[in-house]
Design an enzyme around this catalytic site. Structure first.
Site, PDB file in Angstrom:
ATOM      1  N   ASN A 250       0.803  -1.207   0.000  1.00 47.31           N
ATOM      2  CA  ASN A 250       0.000   0.000   0.000  1.00 47.31           C
ATOM      3  C   ASN A 250       0.848   1.274   0.000  1.00 47.31           C
ATOM      4  OD1 ASN A 250      -2.984   0.097  -0.015  1.00 47.31           O
ATOM      5  ND2 ASN A 250      -2.747  -1.556   1.473  1.00 47.31           N
ATOM      6  N   ASN A 275      -7.416 -10.030   2.938  1.00 45.25           N
ATOM      7  CA  ASN A 275      -8.357  -9.031   2.431  1.00 45.25           C
ATOM      8  C   ASN A 275      -9.677  -9.644   1.950  1.00 45.25           C
ATOM      9  OD1 ASN A 275      -7.990 -10.081  -0.147  1.00 45.25           O
ATOM     10  ND2 ASN A 275      -6.336  -8.643  -0.622  1.00 45.25           N
ATOM     11  N   CYS A 337      -7.194  -1.094   9.172  1.00 52.58           N
ATOM     12  CA  CYS A 337      -6.766  -1.991   8.096  1.00 52.58           C
ATOM     13  C   CYS A 337      -6.476  -1.079   6.927  1.00 52.58           C
ATOM     14  CB  CYS A 337      -7.829  -3.037   7.801  1.00 52.58           C
ATOM     15  SG  CYS A 337      -9.511  -2.389   7.686  1.00 52.58           S
ATOM     16  N   SER A 338      -7.149  -1.214   5.803  1.00 56.26           N
ATOM     17  CA  SER A 338      -6.941  -0.253   4.733  1.00 56.26           C
ATOM     18  C   SER A 338      -7.947   0.875   4.886  1.00 56.26           C
ATOM     19  CB  SER A 338      -7.080  -0.937   3.370  1.00 56.26           C
ATOM     20  OG  SER A 338      -6.094  -1.947   3.249  1.00 56.26           O
ATOM     21  N   ASP A 339      -9.220   0.573   4.617  1.00 57.76           N
ATOM     22  CA  ASP A 339     -10.235   1.614   4.732  1.00 57.76           C
ATOM     23  C   ASP A 339     -10.849   1.658   6.120  1.00 57.76           C
ATOM     24  OD1 ASP A 339     -10.147   2.687   2.095  1.00 57.76           O
ATOM     25  OD2 ASP A 339     -11.023   0.805   1.396  1.00 57.76           O
ATOM     26  N   TRP A 341     -13.184  -0.419   7.336  1.00 59.30           N
ATOM     27  CA  TRP A 341     -14.603  -0.779   7.477  1.00 59.30           C
ATOM     28  C   TRP A 341     -14.855  -2.280   7.350  1.00 59.30           C
ATOM     29  CZ3 TRP A 341     -15.082   3.335   3.216  1.00 59.30           C
ATOM     30  CH2 TRP A 341     -14.592   2.836   2.004  1.00 59.30           C
ATOM     31  N   ARG A 343     -12.025  -5.445   8.095  1.00 61.02           N
ATOM     32  CA  ARG A 343     -11.280  -6.132   9.156  1.00 61.02           C
ATOM     33  C   ARG A 343     -11.367  -5.373  10.475  1.00 61.02           C
ATOM     34  NH1 ARG A 343      -6.454  -7.419   4.953  1.00 61.02           N
ATOM     35  NH2 ARG A 343      -7.252  -5.503   4.055  1.00 61.02           N
ATOM     36  N   ARG A 383     -20.768  -5.483   0.009  1.00 59.16           N
ATOM     37  CA  ARG A 383     -20.320  -6.747   0.595  1.00 59.16           C
ATOM     38  C   ARG A 383     -21.402  -7.815   0.516  1.00 59.16           C
ATOM     39  NH1 ARG A 383     -16.428  -4.398  -0.245  1.00 59.16           N
ATOM     40  NH2 ARG A 383     -14.966  -3.446   1.245  1.00 59.16           N
TER      41      ARG A 383
END
Lengths: 650, 557
Positions: A250, A275, A337-339, A341, A343, A383
């Site tokens: 990232n 992910n 985590c990344s965003d 929302w 993990r 999702r």
């Protein structure tokens, strides 16, 4: 309605998945919201209703001698195998269902047309049932360390965050805004959970836009503010739930993770949860294993292993345990985590369940899902595939959270007020779009859609019907319902969740349910307590005045009813499976004519048996039909005369 | 007792160091204890000599294997037990440690049955009912006679000459005489001619079991054998022969003089081959499974792959499926069944006993299950002596060892899990039977057949396990609080998703069972409280009724 090419097909066969020789013939109806299969066999009038929004895929297979097969897979893991006589009809049904199960805009979703007979005032009360502010109040907030910040009131700072957020007392608006600019999607560190016992907190955010060397003073100040809000601790953890490699990758895109050198007194930790794409594929593989027709033990175990599913569940639970331990020891944790929302939502909510007994109550779980998932912007639309969107955005992230809770239930049978049935029901409705709770991706979208004005809330529906969703072993003062749960995360503690993934394969589940048995006993106990009181009163009364007595008619409790778990198909509940591979002629088909008298459980002649139990016993297997006792059962067999409104009126 | 044992020369010679002080004991999920270690002829005892500290009394016969480790002058002995527990003893002094280790080694591998503990054990409890007389074949036959007159009790094997592994009394078709039986015995492996195993009251169908027929490569036949098993068929009806081996294995058996019933000679029978593995394969499976369960360092992948590779669950599925099939033939097809494998002492018994669990509600009670174990395992000649000589930690190459009985118990546990209200006993009873089959103070599981038990005079010289179990305080511990007599046939699911690892046995020493035990207690409490209230309400109701009848006003019109 314009999508329905063919409203009705006759002579459709619904095949049994496990033993295809068993099939039911009937008529398939397509309505605006459901596909309905009505069995035409004598007597039964059994119906199978499938909500279009629950359909995940429709597959048409090559026609064979007996018709044209149509395979419907649902998001609640139900699989329906139809065989339609005419190819053209099959094609029409296929196209209709495909379109109906893939709504293109929110307006098409079931929740906007679902109108149970509940008046407007009542409906509004439904939405007030779960109130996040009162949960923060329960945590003791706001206080001298944490304050409610209006900074995101109009979703200007982060459009995927809720309007109301708790932040450290010392975090000024410029710090918040500055930090948000240094975080993906503006998701700056905000409070998720606060322990009033030791002041440690769980905060959550998205990844920092650190790239290879970027820094942000406000973001560093923000973390310092979090640390300062925990006066007894001199450091905090920053937990990046991703595998280290993913986080490093990232950085090339200008994102990344916190450099320990730039932030004072943080301990940085990678966790290695994969992910959304890995999780999607993993569940897909596991479901393929569940779908196998008469697999061997090796097929099953090898398939389960190679799907990696339990490994991922373990990774989520391991991380939850890490965070919960830190907080229990008085150390605050920032999770991302990344965003932030997926993990992040998983591990924050798992940690909360471990830490706080409140989240192990029925109401508490609702609050928790509302807090860490709904309000913090888990992308349910993508999702859960509510609307036709990018299929690469679909992922069973919330399934994994529910499964973690189930795994914990297996280790701590007395710790949870709710039961497995609740988790399965919640899972079903996350996907069903019947209620407004999981519509849209974040608070802003839900406001725009006026979800609270136009739809019903799942939570009050569950609360109304909670009798079935309560764990009879739960006691508020039991040691397991106190304090921190310390689960073992040794691999052998993780089990395959048959109750969810093979939910509709009735033959696979235990045929008697301890839980239902205990529930009946407890209900009876309650009646007994009332009787005891009334008898005592009457005796006192009689002794006192020797007056007229009131005749009493109630059950004599000599024996409690055996609780049989049953499928939609009663005969299946206690008949042989296919043990032969088709060797014997009598195998699993309909039971032989009752040539031999089967003994029903002995009944006292003067015993008043619960009408539920006596009216509809299956004479062949002696299985009491308790189906009317479960208004919530997720199985789709419904009262023939019911309309949509009746579904929740139960 | 100790002194008495100690005086026996065999033991005295083996015990070089009978006592060591300052020994530290490590056990799973228990605090470490420091105390004095004593060796007696049959026990390893560790006592802290403090009140309130639990002592360790370990039967030498429960020790499967030992390992020694030395760190400085402290030696450690790791004792691996047949009940799958692993404990560690830290012993100060090199020599003491070596002596203790070699004594344990020798005492736990005594060859002579007559030196085993059951011959020395004197019960510290009052025997209410002598278990040796609880399940006699003649009593079981009386029950059969009340249902049918088509069978008789034959004494052909009264001196164990016709079939060394059969009991003196066996049930056979009424019109088959003893001479015929002798001829059939010569045609069946180990002399195990077909005998009655189960009579299905509901429809009069039966299950028989036997050894394989000795057809050999040239297809020997035995008219008497055909006559015997045909005698169990109703006119015009066919029966099923369930051969627990695959067709290939059965074919290969011909070369060694064995074989199977050919269609030509047994036209009224349909043969079904299943694939239950033989003993050495099962033993290796157990060893692998326990190894997988004991390695805490596994990743998820490794655990699942080791679980799969052990094949234990595969064996469970195969055995249970075969038993279901036998039950299905009897109950649903209305056909009689003959079960056999090779010897007829292992897989055959697994199938015949499990089929009865499915079919016969009587076998799901505590006493009924004891009777089943007695009939279908002990009397039926399962060689416990050999099969249970070693458990999962054995270092030596398995010879005759096999967890056939443990697999049976595991299968019962699976059915119990699926029908949790249909069994009078709970999981603890199954675990108890497992423990006693491998090491016990009781004589029940000693020897390999009725002849052995007679030769060793077990009923006279030892105490029966059933004498101990069938006392109120033990029964209470072993009773399933959820039990409600269920007169139905119970059909378990054999899907892989439905068959679980028996945690209560295999993970018993690896994970704390505290929370699960608490749940069990909670369940008992809910049920007990309900019963208590029922009694109170009923007694109040009677009191109320009495008051009402006494009420003079009620008599006035």
């Amino acid at each position: 309605m314009e999508h329905i090419r063919l409203p009705k097909v006759e002579n459709v066969r619904l095949l049994d998945r496990v033993s295809p020789r068993k099939s039911r013939v009937g008529t398939l109806y397509l309505t605006a919201t459901h596909s309905i299969f009505v069995e035409s066999e004598a007597g039964g009038r059994s119906e199978t209703w499938v909500l279009h929004s629950l359909v995940s895929s429709v597959d048409k297979q090559a026609a064979n001698a007996s018709g044209c097969p149509l395979l419907i897979r649902c998001k609640n893991f139900q699989i329906l195998h139809f065989s339609i006589p005419r190819e053209q009809d099959c094609h029409d049904v296929y196209l209709s269902m495909q379109r109906l199960s893939q709504p293109e805009c929110y307006e098409e979703l079931y929740c906007f047309s679902y109108k149970p007979s509940i008046d407007e005032e009542e409906r509004r009360r439904e939405w007030a049932f779960v109130d996040l502010k009162s949960d923060y109040r329960r945590m003791g907030l706001p206080n001298s360390l944490w304050k409610l910040s209006p900074v995101n009131q109009h979703y200007k700072v982060s459009d995927t965050y809720p309007a109301e957020l708790f932040v450290p007392e010392s975090a000024t608006p410029p710090v918040l805004v500055g930090s948000s600019k240094f975080r993906s999607r503006g998701r700056f560190p905000a409070l998720s959970y606060y322990s009033k016992e030791n002041h440690a907190a769980i905060c959550r955010s998205s990844q920092p836009l650190s790239g290879f060397s970027a820094r942000c003073l406000e973001d560093e100040q923000m973390l310092e503010a979090i640390l300062k809000s925990n006066p007894r601790s001199d450091f905090m953890y920053v937990v990046d739930t991703r595998p280290k490699l993913n986080a490093i990758a990232n950085r090339a895109a200008g994102k990344g993770y916190e450099n320990e050198d730039n932030y004072s007194n943080i301990k940085f930790q990678f966790m290695g949860i994969e992910n959304i794409h890995v999780m999607r594929n993993s569940q897909q593989k596991m479901l393929e294993v569940c779908e196998l027709r008469s697999p061997s033990m090796s097929d099953f175990l090898e398939g389960l292993e190679s799907s990696g599913w339990l490994k991922h569940i373990k990774a989520v639970l391991d991380t939850g345990v890490f965070i919960a331990k830190a907080v229990a020891e008085g150390v605050s944790v920032l999770v991302h985590c990344s965003d932030g929302w997926d993990r992040t939502a998983q591990v924050c909510s798992v940690a909360c369940v471990l830490l706080d007994p409140y989240y192990r109550t029925l109401k508490g779980l609702m609050v928790l899902i509302e807090k860490d998932w709904v309000s913090f912007g888990h992308k349910f639309t993508q999702r859960c595939n509510h609307l036709v969107r990018d299929s690469k955005e679909v992922s069973p992230i919330i399934d994994q959270f529910l499964e973690c809770v189930w795994q914990l239930m297996e280790q701590f049978p007395c710790a949870f007020e709710y039961n497995e049935r609740l988790l399965i029901t919640v899972h079903n409705h996350i996907y069903s779009c019947q209620f407004g709770n999981f519509i849209g991706n974040n608070q802003r979208e839900r406001k725009e859609l006026r979800v609270h004005e136009r739809t019903h809330s799942l939570w009050s529906y569950l609360w109304t019907n909670r009798a079935e969703l309560i764990n009879p072993l739960y006691r508020q003062n039991h040691s397991q319902s106190q304090g921190l749960l310390r689960p073992s995360t040794a691999p052998y503690c993780f089990k395959f969740w048959r109750g969810l993934y093979n939910h509709f394969d009735c033959g696979m589940h235990p045929r008697q349910s301890v839980e239902d048995y205990l529930r009946v006993i407890r209900e009876e106990t309650q009646q007994l307590e009332e009787q005891l009181d009334s008898h005592k009163q009457k005796i006192a009364q009689l002794e006192q005045e020797q007056g007229w007595s009131v005749a009493c008619a109630e059950a004599i409790f000599d024996k409690s009813p055996t609780v049989w778990v049953f499928g939609k198909d009663l005969a299946l509940a206690n008949t042989p499976q296919d043990y032969t591979g088709g060797f014997l002629t009598s195998s699993p088909c309909t039971p032989k004519a009752p040539g031999s008298p089967l003994i029903l459980p002995p009944q006292d002649s003067n015993q008043t048996v619960d009408s539920n139990l006596s009216n509809s016993s299956d004479q062949e297997s002696g299985i009491a039909d308790l189906s009317c006792r479960s208004p919530l059962s997720e199985d789709s067999t419904r009262d023939p005369d019911s309309d949509e409104a009746a579904y929740s009126a139960a | 007792i100790l002194i008495k044992e100690y005086q026996i020369m065999e033991f005295a010679e083996l015990i070089k160091t009978p006592r060591v002080d300052g020994v530290v004991l490590h056990r799973p999920f228990m605090p470490t204890v420091e105390g004095t270690l004593c060796l007696t002829g049959h026990h390893l005892i560790l006592s802290s000599r403090q009140d309130n500290t639990e002592e360790l009394w370990l039967l030498h016969s429960n020790i499967d294997s030992t390992e020694k480790r030395f760190v400085g002058s402290v030696g450690s002995i790791i004792v691996k037990c047949k009940d799958l527990r692993v404990i560690q003893l830290d012993i100060p002094g090199m020599e003491e440690c070596l002596n203790i280790a070699s004594s344990i080694e020798a005492l736990s591998t005594l060859d002579s049955v007559s030196l085993m503990y059951p011959f020395f054990y004197r019960p510290m409890f009052e025997v209410i009912e002598d278990g040796w007389n609880s399940y006699l074949p003649q009593d079981a036959f009386k029950e059969l006679e009340s249902m049918t007159d088509e069978w008789r009790l034959s004494k052909v094997n009264k001196d164990f000459t016709v079939c060394p592994s059969y009991p003196p009394l066996v049930a056979v078709p009424k019109n088959i005489d003893d001479d015929t039986l002798k001829k059939v015995a010569a045609f069946r492996h180990g002399g195990r001619f077909p005998v009655l195993s189960y009579y299905h009251k509901k429809n009069g169908m039966v299950m028989m079991r036997a050894g394989q027929p000795l057809t050999g490569t040239n297809g020997r036949r035995c008219k008497e054998d055909e006559k015997l098993i045909n005698a169990t068929l109703r006119p015009g009806k066919r029966g099923y022969i369930i051969d627990t081996r695959t067709i290939n294995v059965a074919q290969q058996a011909k070369a060694r003089g064995g074989g199977f019933e050919s269609e030509g000679n047994y036209p009224q029978w349909r043969r079904i081959h299943k694939a239950i593995d033989r003993y050495n394969v099962l033993q290796e499976s157990l060893i692998k499974l326990v190894e997988a369960c004991n390695d805490q360092s596994h990743s998820m992948d490794r655990w699942l792959s080791k679980l799969e590779a052990s094949n234990w669950q595969t064996h469970i599925k195969e055995i249970l499926t075969t038993a279901c099939l036998a039950a299905q033939c009897i109950d649903r097809e209305g056909a009689s069944v003959l079960v056999h494998g090779t010897e007829g002492t292992d897989s055959t018994l697994q199938v015949s006993s499990l089929a009865q669990i499915i079919l016969d509600p009587g076998c799901r009670t505590i006493k009924g299950f004891q009777g089943l174990v007695e009939r279908e395992w002990l009397q039926a000649g399962h060689p416990f002596q050999q099969r249970c000589a070693q458990s999962a930690y054995s270092n030596s190459k398995p010879r005759q060892e096999a967890p056939a009985f443990l697999l049976f118990l595991d299968c019962v546990w699976q059915v119990l899990r699926q029908f949790p209200c249909s069994f009078e006993f709970n999981e603890s009873f199954l675990v108890l039977l497992f423990e006693h089959a491998y090491a016990s103070q009781f004589g029940t599981f000693l020897g390999s057949c009725a002849a052995d038990r007679a030769r060793l005079s077990l009923p006279e010289k030892t105490v029966s396990l059933w004498s101990w179990v069938n006392r109120p305080q033990e029964l209470e511990r072993l009773t399933n609080p959820l039990y409600e007599a269920n007169s139905l046939v119970i059909w378990p699911s054999v899907a892989p998703q439905s068959l679980l690892l028996w945690e209560g046995l295999f993970l018993r020493w690896n994970r704390s069972s505290k929370c699960l035990d608490e749940a069990y207690e909670e369940m008992v409490h809910i049920i007990e409280y309900n019963k208590e209230l029922q009694n109170k309400v009923n007694s109040l109701r009677r009191q109320l009724a009495q008051l009402e009848t006494e009420d003079p006003l009620l008599d006035t019109p």
